[in-house]
Motif scaffolding. Structure first.
Motif, PDB file in Angstrom:
ATOM      1  N   ASP A  45       0.876  -1.180   0.000  1.00 22.78           N
ATOM      2  CA  ASP A  45       0.000   0.000   0.000  1.00 22.78           C
ATOM      3  C   ASP A  45       0.909   1.225   0.000  1.00 22.78           C
ATOM      4  OD1 ASP A  45      -1.969   1.858   0.239  1.00 22.78           O
ATOM      5  OD2 ASP A  45      -2.533   1.325   2.299  1.00 22.78           O
ATOM      6  N   TRP A  46       1.252   1.672  -1.204  1.00 26.27           N
ATOM      7  CA  TRP A  46       2.324   2.658  -1.366  1.00 26.27           C
ATOM      8  C   TRP A  46       1.734   3.913  -2.025  1.00 26.27           C
ATOM      9  CZ3 TRP A  46       7.749   0.579  -1.360  1.00 26.27           C
ATOM     10  CH2 TRP A  46       8.694   1.606  -1.340  1.00 26.27           C
ATOM     11  N   GLY A  47       1.489   4.917  -1.241  1.00 25.55           N
ATOM     12  CA  GLY A  47       0.973   6.170  -1.781  1.00 25.55           C
ATOM     13  C   GLY A  47       2.080   7.044  -2.314  1.00 25.55           C
ATOM     14  N   LEU A  48       1.719   7.957  -3.184  1.00 24.38           N
ATOM     15  CA  LEU A  48       2.719   8.835  -3.783  1.00 24.38           C
ATOM     16  C   LEU A  48       3.370   9.721  -2.724  1.00 24.38           C
ATOM     17  CD1 LEU A  48       4.120  10.018  -6.282  1.00 24.38           C
ATOM     18  CD2 LEU A  48       2.171  11.570  -6.546  1.00 24.38           C
ATOM     19  N   PHE A  49       2.576  10.190  -1.765  1.00 23.79           N
ATOM     20  CA  PHE A  49       3.100  11.088  -0.725  1.00 23.79           C
ATOM     21  C   PHE A  49       3.197  10.392   0.633  1.00 23.79           C
ATOM     22  CE2 PHE A  49       0.807  13.782  -3.801  1.00 23.79           C
ATOM     23  CZ  PHE A  49       1.874  14.530  -4.271  1.00 23.79           C
ATOM     24  N   ALA A  50       2.410   9.341   0.839  1.00 22.61           N
ATOM     25  CA  ALA A  50       2.395   8.679   2.149  1.00 22.61           C
ATOM     26  C   ALA A  50       3.491   7.647   2.297  1.00 22.61           C
ATOM     27  CB  ALA A  50       1.030   8.019   2.378  1.00 22.61           C
ATOM     28  N   GLY A  51       4.028   7.145   1.179  1.00 17.80           N
ATOM     29  CA  GLY A  51       5.064   6.126   1.253  1.00 17.80           C
ATOM     30  C   GLY A  51       4.494   4.742   1.502  1.00 17.80           C
ATOM     31  N   ASN A  52       5.349   3.826   1.911  1.00 23.11           N
ATOM     32  CA  ASN A  52       4.962   2.432   2.103  1.00 23.11           C
ATOM     33  C   ASN A  52       4.199   2.292   3.422  1.00 23.11           C
ATOM     34  OD1 ASN A  52       4.679  -0.316   2.116  1.00 23.11           O
ATOM     35  ND2 ASN A  52       6.859  -0.773   2.234  1.00 23.11           N
TER      36      ASN A  52
ATOM     37  N   GLU B 240      -4.753  -7.178  -3.350  1.00 20.73           N
ATOM     38  CA  GLU B 240      -5.732  -6.102  -3.587  1.00 20.73           C
ATOM     39  C   GLU B 240      -5.267  -5.134  -4.670  1.00 20.73           C
ATOM     40  OE1 GLU B 240      -4.756  -7.099  -0.690  1.00 20.73           O
ATOM     41  OE2 GLU B 240      -6.574  -7.802   0.348  1.00 20.73           O
ATOM     42  N   ASN B 241      -3.958  -4.819  -4.699  1.00 18.93           N
ATOM     43  CA  ASN B 241      -3.453  -3.904  -5.734  1.00 18.93           C
ATOM     44  C   ASN B 241      -3.766  -4.419  -7.130  1.00 18.93           C
ATOM     45  OD1 ASN B 241      -2.424  -1.927  -4.077  1.00 18.93           O
ATOM     46  ND2 ASN B 241      -0.364  -2.781  -4.010  1.00 18.93           N
ATOM     47  N   PHE B 242      -3.575  -5.706  -7.352  1.00 23.92           N
ATOM     48  CA  PHE B 242      -3.793  -6.274  -8.686  1.00 23.92           C
ATOM     49  C   PHE B 242      -5.277  -6.339  -9.032  1.00 23.92           C
ATOM     50  CE2 PHE B 242       0.368  -7.757  -7.409  1.00 23.92           C
ATOM     51  CZ  PHE B 242       1.114  -7.673  -8.568  1.00 23.92           C
ATOM     52  N   THR B 243      -6.099  -6.759  -8.086  1.00 23.34           N
ATOM     53  CA  THR B 243      -7.534  -6.843  -8.373  1.00 23.34           C
ATOM     54  C   THR B 243      -8.145  -5.467  -8.605  1.00 23.34           C
ATOM     55  OG1 THR B 243      -7.981  -6.853  -5.988  1.00 23.34           O
ATOM     56  CG2 THR B 243      -7.762  -8.991  -7.080  1.00 23.34           C
ATOM     57  N   GLU B 244      -7.697  -4.488  -7.826  1.00 20.07           N
ATOM     58  CA  GLU B 244      -8.227  -3.132  -8.013  1.00 20.07           C
ATOM     59  C   GLU B 244      -7.735  -2.513  -9.311  1.00 20.07           C
ATOM     60  OE1 GLU B 244      -7.160  -0.926  -4.600  1.00 20.07           O
ATOM     61  OE2 GLU B 244      -8.495  -2.036  -3.226  1.00 20.07           O
ATOM     62  N   ALA B 245      -6.471  -2.807  -9.691  1.00 14.67           N
ATOM     63  CA  ALA B 245      -5.942  -2.263 -10.941  1.00 14.67           C
ATOM     64  C   ALA B 245      -6.682  -2.838 -12.139  1.00 14.67           C
ATOM     65  CB  ALA B 245      -4.443  -2.556 -11.052  1.00 14.67           C
ATOM     66  N   VAL B 246      -6.899  -4.148 -12.131  1.00 13.14           N
ATOM     67  CA  VAL B 246      -7.613  -4.781 -13.244  1.00 13.14           C
ATOM     68  C   VAL B 246      -9.093  -4.420 -13.225  1.00 13.14           C
ATOM     69  CG1 VAL B 246      -8.226  -7.010 -14.265  1.00 13.14           C
ATOM     70  CG2 VAL B 246      -5.935  -6.655 -13.360  1.00 13.14           C
ATOM     71  N   GLY B 247      -9.616  -4.155 -12.034  1.00 12.41           N
ATOM     72  CA  GLY B 247     -11.033  -3.807 -11.928  1.00 12.41           C
ATOM     73  C   GLY B 247     -11.334  -2.350 -12.169  1.00 12.41           C
ATOM     74  N   ASP B 248     -10.339  -1.537 -12.463  1.00 10.95           N
ATOM     75  CA  ASP B 248     -10.576  -0.117 -12.741  1.00 10.95           C
ATOM     76  C   ASP B 248     -11.495   0.026 -13.953  1.00 10.95           C
ATOM     77  OD1 ASP B 248      -9.125   2.752 -12.066  1.00 10.95           O
ATOM     78  OD2 ASP B 248      -9.755   2.594 -14.151  1.00 10.95           O
TER      79      ASP B 248
ATOM     80  N   GLY C 279       1.181   1.917  -5.555  1.00 12.76           N
ATOM     81  CA  GLY C 279       1.014   0.477  -5.427  1.00 12.76           C
ATOM     82  C   GLY C 279       0.168  -0.103  -6.547  1.00 12.76           C
ATOM     83  N   ARG C 280      -0.995   0.497  -6.807  1.00 16.84           N
ATOM     84  CA  ARG C 280      -1.853   0.026  -7.896  1.00 16.84           C
ATOM     85  C   ARG C 280      -1.179   0.240  -9.242  1.00 16.84           C
ATOM     86  NH1 ARG C 280      -7.567   2.710  -7.375  1.00 16.84           N
ATOM     87  NH2 ARG C 280      -7.794   1.605  -9.363  1.00 16.84           N
ATOM     88  N   ALA C 281      -0.505   1.384  -9.399  1.00 21.49           N
ATOM     89  CA  ALA C 281       0.189   1.639 -10.662  1.00 21.49           C
ATOM     90  C   ALA C 281       1.291   0.603 -10.902  1.00 21.49           C
ATOM     91  CB  ALA C 281       0.772   3.049 -10.658  1.00 21.49           C
ATOM     92  N   ALA C 282       2.024   0.259  -9.846  1.00 16.42           N
ATOM     93  CA  ALA C 282       3.069  -0.749  -9.979  1.00 16.42           C
ATOM     94  C   ALA C 282       2.474  -2.117 -10.295  1.00 16.42           C
ATOM     95  CB  ALA C 282       3.897  -0.810  -8.700  1.00 16.42           C
ATOM     96  N   ALA C 283       1.351  -2.446  -9.671  1.00 17.25           N
ATOM     97  CA  ALA C 283       0.694  -3.718  -9.960  1.00 17.25           C
ATOM     98  C   ALA C 283       0.258  -3.787 -11.424  1.00 17.25           C
ATOM     99  CB  ALA C 283      -0.506  -3.910  -9.035  1.00 17.25           C
ATOM    100  N   LEU C 284      -0.305  -2.698 -11.919  1.00 15.20           N
ATOM    101  CA  LEU C 284      -0.697  -2.665 -13.328  1.00 15.20           C
ATOM    102  C   LEU C 284       0.527  -2.738 -14.233  1.00 15.20           C
ATOM    103  CD1 LEU C 284      -2.957  -2.471 -15.359  1.00 15.20           C
ATOM    104  CD2 LEU C 284      -2.907   0.014 -15.151  1.00 15.20           C
ATOM    105  N   SER C 285       1.637  -2.136 -13.821  1.00 13.98           N
ATOM    106  CA  SER C 285       2.870  -2.227 -14.600  1.00 13.98           C
ATOM    107  C   SER C 285       3.357  -3.666 -14.695  1.00 13.98           C
ATOM    108  CB  SER C 285       3.961  -1.353 -13.965  1.00 13.98           C
ATOM    109  OG  SER C 285       3.589   0.003 -13.945  1.00 13.98           O
ATOM    110  N   ILE C 286       3.248  -4.418 -13.603  1.00 12.86           N
ATOM    111  CA  ILE C 286       3.640  -5.829 -13.625  1.00 12.86           C
ATOM    112  C   ILE C 286       2.736  -6.619 -14.566  1.00 12.86           C
ATOM    113  CG2 ILE C 286       3.830  -7.916 -12.223  1.00 12.86           C
ATOM    114  CD1 ILE C 286       6.045  -5.928 -11.720  1.00 12.86           C
ATOM    115  N   VAL C 287       1.447  -6.311 -14.558  1.00 10.12           N
ATOM    116  CA  VAL C 287       0.518  -6.983 -15.477  1.00 10.12           C
ATOM    117  C   VAL C 287       0.884  -6.672 -16.924  1.00 10.12           C
ATOM    118  CG1 VAL C 287      -1.889  -7.094 -16.228  1.00 10.12           C
ATOM    119  CG2 VAL C 287      -1.349  -7.033 -13.790  1.00 10.12           C
ATOM    120  N   VAL C 288       1.193  -5.409 -17.213  1.00  7.07           N
ATOM    121  CA  VAL C 288       1.581  -5.011 -18.568  1.00  7.07           C
ATOM    122  C   VAL C 288       2.875  -5.700 -18.975  1.00  7.07           C
ATOM    123  CG1 VAL C 288       2.313  -3.071 -20.005  1.00  7.07           C
ATOM    124  CG2 VAL C 288       0.378  -2.812 -18.449  1.00  7.07           C
TER     125      VAL C 288
END
Length: 303
Positions: free
Chosen positions: A60-67, A74-82, A274-283
């Protein structure tokens, strides 16, 4: 009598062996020294970023909040479910097919046109290749000005980017203009590597131009066509610059590519690395599968 100094047979064999071993060791260290800068570049700019993206994809890695801890799957399911995921996939595939067909067809035609060396073909080759020297971002800005109603030299109120269809074809026109000369050059090298004796034998057998092109040129040009196809498909699947500059994903999110969706998740509103990275792995996984299929298919045709 003075005693002569002689080496025993064993010592005479050991000395050259040590010299050869030292020479091989020096060559090995020299090779590592030459390879070290490239290896360091690959590790710093390719291996480490992939490892970092993999770590982000399960966090769960936010742009400003960090890790903020573990967040898989959840990152992968939410990225694919966008809501934009499947429209972006469909648009990216459609854009890839259209661009690849038009670009390779035009590049092959240009290569055949300038195949024979002459005064005029030299000028044509240069003129076709000049756009390839321009960066993609610079070319996109140039076409953005051409398509702008305020600066466009085209008469009338032509909406180049106002509808989903016109935005797609306007971007395809940019890519064809930018890369046709580059692929023409690759195919031209392949054409010029075909022996002239093969064409002479085809003419003696009574083959016409179309028969020669179909049964001689295309089979012998297949390795160059395979290379161009792989480069074009890969580049189109990873399209970002041209759409980000020309359309910003519009109108109405109709030209959002899968890479642009990754960018939007990371930096546009959601700020979710986190979601962006998960989508990058899928791509990345999908790209590896597509390239593997291309290699196997094209290699199978060559056999």
């Amino acid at each position: 009598m003075p005693r002569s100094l002689t080496l025993s047979p064993n010592r005479a064999e050991v000395a050259p062996t040590r010299i050869r071993s030292a020479s091989r060791s020096r060559r090995a260290w020299t090779g590592w020294a030459y390879a070290a800068p490239t290896a360091l570049f690959v590790v710093v700019f390719f291996v480490l970023p992939i490892v970092l993206v993999g770590r982000m994809s399960v966090s769960d890695w936010g742009l400003f909040a960090g890790n903020r801890g573990w967040n898989a799957p959840e990152n992968f399911t939410e990225a694919v479910g966008d809501r934009l995921f499947w429209p972006a996939v469909w648009f990216t595939v459609k854009y890839t097919v259209v661009t690849t067909v038009i670009l390779l067809g035009l590049a092959l035609g240009l290569a055949l046109l300038v195949q024979e060396s002459s005064r005029w073909t030299g000028i044509l080759r240069t003129s076709f290749l000049v756009p390839s020297a321009l960066g993609l971002a610079s070319a996109s800005l140039l076409f953005y000005a051409l398509y702008s109603p305020q600066a466009s030299p085209f008469p009338g109120q032509i909406s180049f980017l106002g509808t989903p269809s016109s935005a797609l074809w306007s971007t395809v026109a940019l890519i064809v203009w930018r890369f046709a000369g580059f692929y023409m050059l690759l195919l031209l090298v392949g054409l010029q590597s075909i022996p002239g004796d093969v064409y002479e034998a085809a003419r003696l057998d009574g083959a016409g131009r179309w028969q020669t092109f179909r049964h001689v040129t295309l089979p012998l040009l297949r390795p160059s066509l395979a290379l161009c196809t792989i480069l074009c498909v890969t580049g189109s699947l990873l399209a970002f610059d041209q759409f980000y500059i020309l359309t910003k994903g519009g109108p109405d999110n109709s030209t959002v590519t899968i890479v642009q969706l990754v960018y939007n998740m990371a930096f546009q509103g959601q700020n979710d690395l986190g979601r962006a990275a998960a989508l990058s792995i899928v791509v990345l996984a999908a790209l590896l599968v597509v390239n593997l299929l291309q290699f196997r298919t094209l290699r199978g045709k060559e056999r």
